[in-house]
Write a protein that holds these residues in place. Structure first.
Motif, PDB file in Angstrom:
ATOM      1  N   ALA A  87       0.811  -1.227   0.000  1.00  0.00           N
ATOM      2  CA  ALA A  87       0.000   0.000   0.000  1.00  0.00           C
ATOM      3  C   ALA A  87       0.839   1.268   0.000  1.00  0.00           C
ATOM      4  O   ALA A  87       0.461   2.263   0.596  1.00  0.00           O
ATOM      5  CB  ALA A  87      -0.993   0.008   1.174  1.00  0.00           C
ATOM      6  N   PHE A  89       2.108   4.654  -1.712  1.00  0.00           N
ATOM      7  CA  PHE A  89       1.469   5.542  -2.680  1.00  0.00           C
ATOM      8  C   PHE A  89       2.309   5.545  -3.955  1.00  0.00           C
ATOM      9  O   PHE A  89       3.478   5.932  -3.923  1.00  0.00           O
ATOM     10  CB  PHE A  89       1.336   6.947  -2.097  1.00  0.00           C
ATOM     11  N   PRO A  90       1.735   5.130  -5.083  1.00  0.00           N
ATOM     12  CA  PRO A  90       2.543   4.904  -6.280  1.00  0.00           C
ATOM     13  C   PRO A  90       3.098   6.186  -6.894  1.00  0.00           C
ATOM     14  O   PRO A  90       4.071   6.151  -7.629  1.00  0.00           O
ATOM     15  CB  PRO A  90       1.567   4.221  -7.243  1.00  0.00           C
ATOM     16  N   ASN A  91       2.449   7.316  -6.594  1.00  0.00           N
ATOM     17  CA  ASN A  91       2.861   8.558  -7.247  1.00  0.00           C
ATOM     18  C   ASN A  91       3.943   9.286  -6.459  1.00  0.00           C
ATOM     19  O   ASN A  91       4.432  10.308  -6.911  1.00  0.00           O
ATOM     20  CB  ASN A  91       1.649   9.474  -7.404  1.00  0.00           C
ATOM     21  N   LEU A  92       4.289   8.774  -5.282  1.00  0.00           N
ATOM     22  CA  LEU A  92       5.270   9.455  -4.447  1.00  0.00           C
ATOM     23  C   LEU A  92       6.568   8.651  -4.404  1.00  0.00           C
ATOM     24  O   LEU A  92       6.550   7.424  -4.486  1.00  0.00           O
ATOM     25  CB  LEU A  92       4.731   9.617  -3.021  1.00  0.00           C
ATOM     26  N   PHE A 100       5.146  11.179   4.384  1.00  0.00           N
ATOM     27  CA  PHE A 100       3.721  11.515   4.231  1.00  0.00           C
ATOM     28  C   PHE A 100       3.072  11.901   5.558  1.00  0.00           C
ATOM     29  O   PHE A 100       2.425  12.942   5.676  1.00  0.00           O
ATOM     30  CB  PHE A 100       2.985  10.329   3.608  1.00  0.00           C
ATOM     31  N   GLY A 101       3.277  11.049   6.568  1.00  0.00           N
ATOM     32  CA  GLY A 101       2.645  11.295   7.867  1.00  0.00           C
ATOM     33  C   GLY A 101       3.149  12.580   8.502  1.00  0.00           C
ATOM     34  O   GLY A 101       2.409  13.290   9.190  1.00  0.00           O
ATOM     35  N   LYS A 103       4.294  15.202   6.805  1.00  0.00           N
ATOM     36  CA  LYS A 103       3.795  16.327   6.023  1.00  0.00           C
ATOM     37  C   LYS A 103       2.354  16.670   6.416  1.00  0.00           C
ATOM     38  O   LYS A 103       2.029  17.834   6.620  1.00  0.00           O
ATOM     39  CB  LYS A 103       3.879  15.994   4.533  1.00  0.00           C
ATOM     40  N   VAL A 104       1.497  15.646   6.524  1.00  0.00           N
ATOM     41  CA  VAL A 104       0.101  15.947   6.869  1.00  0.00           C
ATOM     42  C   VAL A 104      -0.006  16.454   8.298  1.00  0.00           C
ATOM     43  O   VAL A 104      -0.949  17.164   8.643  1.00  0.00           O
ATOM     44  CB  VAL A 104      -0.854  14.743   6.659  1.00  0.00           C
ATOM     45  N   TYR A 132      10.929   5.353  -7.058  1.00  0.00           N
ATOM     46  CA  TYR A 132       9.487   5.163  -6.941  1.00  0.00           C
ATOM     47  C   TYR A 132       9.201   3.719  -6.525  1.00  0.00           C
ATOM     48  O   TYR A 132       9.997   2.822  -6.838  1.00  0.00           O
ATOM     49  CB  TYR A 132       8.799   5.477  -8.270  1.00  0.00           C
ATOM     50  N   TYR A 134       7.425   1.402  -7.678  1.00  0.00           N
ATOM     51  CA  TYR A 134       7.409   0.344  -8.696  1.00  0.00           C
ATOM     52  C   TYR A 134       8.800  -0.110  -9.091  1.00  0.00           C
ATOM     53  O   TYR A 134       8.958  -1.134  -9.746  1.00  0.00           O
ATOM     54  CB  TYR A 134       6.622   0.811  -9.934  1.00  0.00           C
ATOM     55  N   ARG A 148       7.513   4.131   6.752  1.00  0.00           N
ATOM     56  CA  ARG A 148       6.459   5.132   6.632  1.00  0.00           C
ATOM     57  C   ARG A 148       5.553   5.113   7.866  1.00  0.00           C
ATOM     58  O   ARG A 148       5.160   6.147   8.387  1.00  0.00           O
ATOM     59  CB  ARG A 148       5.623   4.856   5.374  1.00  0.00           C
TER      60      ARG A 148
ATOM     61  N   GLU C 199      -6.467   0.100   0.444  1.00  0.00           N
ATOM     62  CA  GLU C 199      -5.412   0.217   1.454  1.00  0.00           C
ATOM     63  C   GLU C 199      -4.722   1.572   1.425  1.00  0.00           C
ATOM     64  O   GLU C 199      -4.210   2.019   2.445  1.00  0.00           O
ATOM     65  CB  GLU C 199      -4.347  -0.878   1.279  1.00  0.00           C
ATOM     66  N   TRP C 200      -4.666   2.205   0.239  1.00  0.00           N
ATOM     67  CA  TRP C 200      -4.019   3.523   0.194  1.00  0.00           C
ATOM     68  C   TRP C 200      -4.744   4.492   1.115  1.00  0.00           C
ATOM     69  O   TRP C 200      -4.120   5.223   1.876  1.00  0.00           O
ATOM     70  CB  TRP C 200      -4.005   4.082  -1.240  1.00  0.00           C
ATOM     71  N   LEU C 207      -1.861   7.353   8.940  1.00  0.00           N
ATOM     72  CA  LEU C 207      -0.770   8.322   9.016  1.00  0.00           C
ATOM     73  C   LEU C 207      -1.275   9.715   9.394  1.00  0.00           C
ATOM     74  O   LEU C 207      -0.521  10.670   9.419  1.00  0.00           O
ATOM     75  CB  LEU C 207      -0.027   8.377   7.678  1.00  0.00           C
ATOM     76  N   GLN C 213      -6.802  15.666   2.375  1.00  0.00           N
ATOM     77  CA  GLN C 213      -5.350  15.534   2.185  1.00  0.00           C
ATOM     78  C   GLN C 213      -5.029  14.298   1.361  1.00  0.00           C
ATOM     79  O   GLN C 213      -4.165  14.323   0.487  1.00  0.00           O
ATOM     80  CB  GLN C 213      -4.647  15.461   3.538  1.00  0.00           C
ATOM     81  N   MET C 217      -3.108  14.587  -2.176  1.00  0.00           N
ATOM     82  CA  MET C 217      -1.742  14.091  -2.271  1.00  0.00           C
ATOM     83  C   MET C 217      -1.617  12.750  -2.982  1.00  0.00           C
ATOM     84  O   MET C 217      -0.542  12.391  -3.447  1.00  0.00           O
ATOM     85  CB  MET C 217      -1.121  13.998  -0.874  1.00  0.00           C
ATOM     86  N   VAL C 218      -2.713  11.976  -3.017  1.00  0.00           N
ATOM     87  CA  VAL C 218      -2.605  10.655  -3.636  1.00  0.00           C
ATOM     88  C   VAL C 218      -3.607  10.468  -4.795  1.00  0.00           C
ATOM     89  O   VAL C 218      -3.204  10.241  -5.936  1.00  0.00           O
ATOM     90  CB  VAL C 218      -2.780   9.523  -2.599  1.00  0.00           C
ATOM     91  N   VAL C 222      -2.629  10.384  -8.786  1.00  0.00           N
ATOM     92  CA  VAL C 222      -2.633   9.057  -9.409  1.00  0.00           C
ATOM     93  C   VAL C 222      -3.581   9.026 -10.605  1.00  0.00           C
ATOM     94  O   VAL C 222      -3.276   8.454 -11.644  1.00  0.00           O
ATOM     95  CB  VAL C 222      -3.024   7.964  -8.379  1.00  0.00           C
ATOM     96  N   TRP C 303       2.713   3.587 -13.017  1.00  0.00           N
ATOM     97  CA  TRP C 303       2.398   3.678 -11.597  1.00  0.00           C
ATOM     98  C   TRP C 303       1.520   2.549 -11.116  1.00  0.00           C
ATOM     99  O   TRP C 303       1.674   2.054 -10.012  1.00  0.00           O
ATOM    100  CB  TRP C 303       1.666   4.980 -11.324  1.00  0.00           C
TER     101      TRP C 303
END
Lengths: 354, 263, 305
Positions: A87, A89-92, A100-101, A103-104, A132, A134, A148, C199-200, C207, C213, C217-218, C222, C303
């Motif tokens: 799980a 985040f694929p874009n980060l 992430f935690g 930052k938020v 990344y 992947y 994370r 799960e994301w 978190l 948010q 951010m996700v 995506v 991705w």
């Protein structure tokens, strides 16, 4: 246990008509590593998800550090969670995932970057910050998921079958790494798994679950050697079961196949003529007589599996059979199928299942 | 969660209105031909029109030939690419996507200029030749859909393993194609075929510019000259599209499920 | 495109079997795919190239940029490109946002299962329901005698035509195009939304992230590539369409495909090479759009592997 850090009190959960967790109680001390072990559908993941806040209990309460969190939203609980499917985040990037935690939560960038670098160091992937997800292997992804979860310094770490998607070698090395990081940080951890070897090897305590209930809670040594119920005995470790009949209750004699063994003091009030199941771990049985083994049975070798450092031998005793392990010794030839053999064990190692 | 579901319903219902109101309105309009009462007059006029029957059957025949041509071009290629020449895949996939990039009107413009009566390949010199060119053009337009349907079908059954298994068991090429590959991709081929049918049956641009008496130009002509019949035609065309898509849905239930590969 | 063919050629040479037997081998290999390549060459690639070449020639066959220059010079041609781009852009953008909202509603909205399956089936139908009959349907709905027009007038007292409404404008055409653009968006984007793992969201929640948010951010980053890629596909889809517009307004609405259609029927322009240039302009625009589409597609697939 004077002041448990995490306290799960009388928690039940029903989805419609089906009850998946029933009156589950558990106290976990600060810094303890507790595993929920059980087959799929036993309710272990549901309990974990209630601790995380993804499910609301139908009854009961959950306390962390003395505070009732039963109905708190997941994002206000300050728990870290690692999932079976990573799980990430694929874009980060890796570093952005770990941060992430932070930052938020509005942590200042410089502090967050420092913490991320620390975390990357801890999981021994310091060079991977800019990649990344992947681009990484499963084992690497799961370590990053762990970093994370830990980066915002959660009060609790929840691990939902984190090793199940990995291959065997990575699984062993990562579980050792998880345990050593957990000890180093002293973070209270709940680990959900269906793999008994995993649970036995890294837990302080294990809660064996079945049908939505805790069958037994105890240290790995206790769970393995003194299973409280037949389910626990069967689920944890390999177990040989021999059927026997009490031939003389007073002296503790039990007849197995054609021979008698003495199990004095273990029969718990069984009467002469009662049928019993006698359970034995493979490692408690020796091929041939050994000093200290006060019980023996004779049979015939039915199967020999060469496993490298050990040889697993199956010995037929009447209608049933037992497995036992002997160490591989280059000077002694392995047993041959069909040979007559005698097995011996200590009557103290026999678990009597009623 | 509760408010989320509320907005989901609102979105869905608003969308449903946008899509159903034109259908209801068109249907209602198609019933208005007789003054003061609802009737199916528009439908009986349309269905009874000799030009409707001619153009519709012409388009059906063209669609059937298009499907045959499409299958003949796509199935062997897709199979061969999967089996023997996977390195050509990117090129073939790119070519099959070209008809989505190049507008149909541009393709037919090229045909008219290249295959005129003075050209080395004078398709346009005779009516029969123009029919053939129309079928070819439709097969080109349907290429992306046909290729994707067949390729997906081949992927789920893992042709390479099946072919090798059949060869080891001593099967010849005719047996392999006829008894193993075709039955397994039949569903996929049929899905592609019905999609092709839905696209071809009312197509306007190619048929109109090649001057063929097809259903699309007929509908346009009726639309320009009549009031209620176009609505009836729209309902008929919608029913045909719906029918084709329903058949594809039903077919997909019979499609072989991937046995050995999740992707 | 250059990229694709470059890797392919290098692989062909790398895979070449040993010289013996190879010529026969190669021949049989190619027989399997030859019909496809010949077909594509004759009926897809050469006709297009013919027009592209023609766009750069004058009537005497000499090479010139005059036709391309005219595309920019002639005000009516410039206008037609502008109107075409405007209609395609708005129908694609609006269709994409509405389609996305509907897709999220049916996948994530907690609606019953039949809503999703019905919407998907209907979208499959409606995305293919274009052309002449679609124009009829909207004329029967919002035309001067259409059901909605009549109900608004007789029941609500709103005479929309009296208020200056006219269906036969570019905005009217955009509304009609939405009828296949929205369903096409739903068909393409729903798998991408399915690809958002539950799960994301849960990981983000543990978190400490709020829903907003998490989306910022996700989810949005995506979905962005597939979203943009689909918008471009919808744009190309609208840009090449002619049948609906033609049946809708005849040749009164000046969009590029209708202009080209008129030119081919011989009623407007007298310079065939200018026709080639019109077609060339269409290929360039949809071609550029599709290069972006492929690029975004590759990014989103990377991705979501």
């Amino acid at each position: 246990m004077a002041d448990p850090f995490l306290s799960i009190q009388g928690v039940s959960k029903a989805f419609g008509q089906t009850t998946v967790v029933e009156n589950f109680n558990l106290d976990v001390e600060r810094g303890e590593f507790v595993s929920f072990l059980g087959p799929s559908g036993c309710g272990k993941t549901t309990v974990l998800r209630m601790v995380a806040g993804f499910e609301e209990p139908t009854a009961g309460s959950i306390y962390v550090g003395g505070k009732d969190i039963t109905y708190l939203k997941p994002n206000q609980r300050n728990v870290g969670m690692v999932f079976q499917a990573y799980a990430l985040f694929p874009n980060l990037t890796v570093a952005q995932n770990i941060g992430f935690g932070l930052k938020v939560a509005g942590v200042a960038k410089a502090d967050a970057d420092k913490r991320v670098a620390e975390m990357l160091e801890m999981i021994k992937l310091p060079q991977f910050g800019d990649r990344y997800p992947y681009q990484l292997s499963g084992g690497q992804q799961q370590r990053i998921a762990l970093a994370r979860a830990l980066a915002p310094k959660p009060k609790l770490l929840l691990l939902d079958e984190p090793l199940s998607a990995l291959d065997a070698k990575v699984r062993v090395s990562l579980r050792e790494e998880i345990r050593s990081i957990q000890k180093q940080l002293g973070i209270t951890t709940i680990f959900v798994t269906h793999d008994q070897e995993e649970a036995l090897s890294i837990s302080d305590r294990i809660a064996v679950m079945y049908g939505g209930k805790a069958e037994q809670v105890g240290a790995p040594f206790e769970i393995y050697n003194r299973p409280a119920t037949k389910f626990v005995a069967n689920f944890v470790g390999t177990l040989n079961v021999l059927e026997g009949t009490v031939s003389d209750a007073a002296s503790g004699k039990v007849k197995v196949n054609t021979e008698e063994i003495s199990l004095k003091g273990k029969l718990n009030g069984s009467k002469t003529g009662d049928m019993l199941s006698l359970a034995l771990r493979p490692e408690a049985i020796s091929l041939g007589r050994r000093p200290g083994n006060d019980a023996s049975l004779s049979g015939q070798i039915s199967d020999v599996h060469f496993l490298g450092s050990v040889i697993r031998v199956r010995v037929g005793i009447g209608e049933s059979s037992v497995s036992l392990d002997t160490f591989n010794n280059s000077t002694t030839p392995p047993p041959v199928v069909g040979e007559k053999a005698e097995i011996s064990f200590s009557s103290g190692d026999v678990l009597v299942l009623h | 969660m509760k408010t989320g579901r509320f907005w989901a319903w609102v979105t869905f219902i608003l969308g449903a209105c946008y899509f159903f109101i034109p259908l209801i309105a068109t249907f209602e309009f198609s019933l208005r031909m007789r003054r003061g009462e609802y009737s199916f007059d528009a439908y009986s006029v349309v269905l009874g029109d000799a030009r409707f029957q001619q153009t519709f059957s012409y388009s059906v025949i063209v669609a059937v030939f298009t499907i045959i041509l499409g299958v003949l071009i796509v199935v062997p290629t897709a199979y061969w690419i999967r089996l023997r020449m996977p390195h050509l895949r990117p090129i073939v996939e790119f070519i099959t996507l070209l008809p989505l990039i190049i507008p149909a009107i541009v393709i037919v413009f090229g045909y008219i200029r290249m295959y005129g009566s003075n050209s080395p390949l004078p398709f346009l010199a005779s009516a029969r030749g123009t029919d053939v060119l129309l079928i070819i053009g439709y097969a080109t337009l349907a290429l992306p859909y046909m290729y994707r349907a067949v390729d997906t079908g081949l992927r789920t059954i893992d042709v390479r393993t099946l072919t090798e298994a059949a060869q080891i068991l001593g099967a010849g090429w005719t047996t392999i194609i006829g008894r193993i590959i075709l039955p397994n991709v039949l569903i996929a081929v049929l899905s592609g075929a019905f999609l092709t049918f839905a696209i071809v049956i009312g197509e306007f641009t190619l048929a109109s510019l090649l001057n063929r008496p097809a259903f699309g130009p007929y509908m346009q002509l009726v639309g320009a000259n009549r009031a209620y019949e176009p609505a009836a035609l729209a309902i008929i065309a919608f029913a045909i599209t719906w029918g084709c898509m329903s058949v594809i849905q039903v077919l997909s239930r019979f499609a072989p499920k991937s046995a050995n590969r999740p992707n | 495109m250059a990229n694709i063919s470059a890797t392919a050629t290098s692989e062909t040479t790398g895979v070449m079997p040993p010289a013996r037997r190879s010529s026969l081998r190669m021949a049989t290999q190619w027989i399997g795919v030859a019909p496809f390549f010949i077909f594509a060459l004759m009926f897809l690639i050469l006709p297009t190239l013919y027009l592209v070449m023609g766009a750069f020639q004058n009537a005497a066959g000499e090479y010139t940029l005059e036709n391309i220059w005219l595309l920019f010079q002639d005000p009516s041609i410039r206008l037609s490109y502008w109107v075409s781009i405007k209609i395609s852009f708005w129908s694609a953008t609006i269709g994409a946002f509405i389609g996305l909202a509907m897709s999220i509603a049916i996948v994530r909205g907690g609606l019953p299962n039949w809503v999703r399956s019905t919407t998907m089936t209907f979208s499959g139908v409606a995305s293919n329901f274009a052309g002449v009959p679609l124009a009829f349907a909207f004329l029967a709905t919002l035309g001067r005698l259409g059901l909605v027009t009549v109900i608004l007038r007789d029941v609500f007292g709103l005479n929309i035509y009296g208020m200056g409404f006219n269906l036969l404008t570019s905005w009217g055409l955009i509304a009609v195009y939405l009828y296949f653009q929205i369903p096409l968006m739903i068909v393409i984007i729903t798998p991408a939304i399915d690809g958002l793992k539950k799960e994301w969201g849960e990981a983000a929640a543990t978190l400490g992230a709020t829903t907003w948010q998490y989306w910022r951010m996700v989810v949005i980053p995506v979905l962005w590539p597939s979203f943009l890629g689909t918008v471009i596909l919808l744009f190309a889809n609208a840009f090449g369409a002619i049948a609906t517009a033609y049946a809708f307004t005849g040749s009164s609405l000046s969009i590029v495909p209708i202009k080209l259609y008129a030119q081919m029927r011989g009623d407007v322009l007298h310079n065939p090479n200018l026709g080639y240039a019109l077609a060339f302009g269409m290929i360039v625009i949809t071609g550029i759009a599709n290069v972006f589409y492929i690029w975004f597609r590759v990014r989103s697939e990377r991705w979501l592997k």
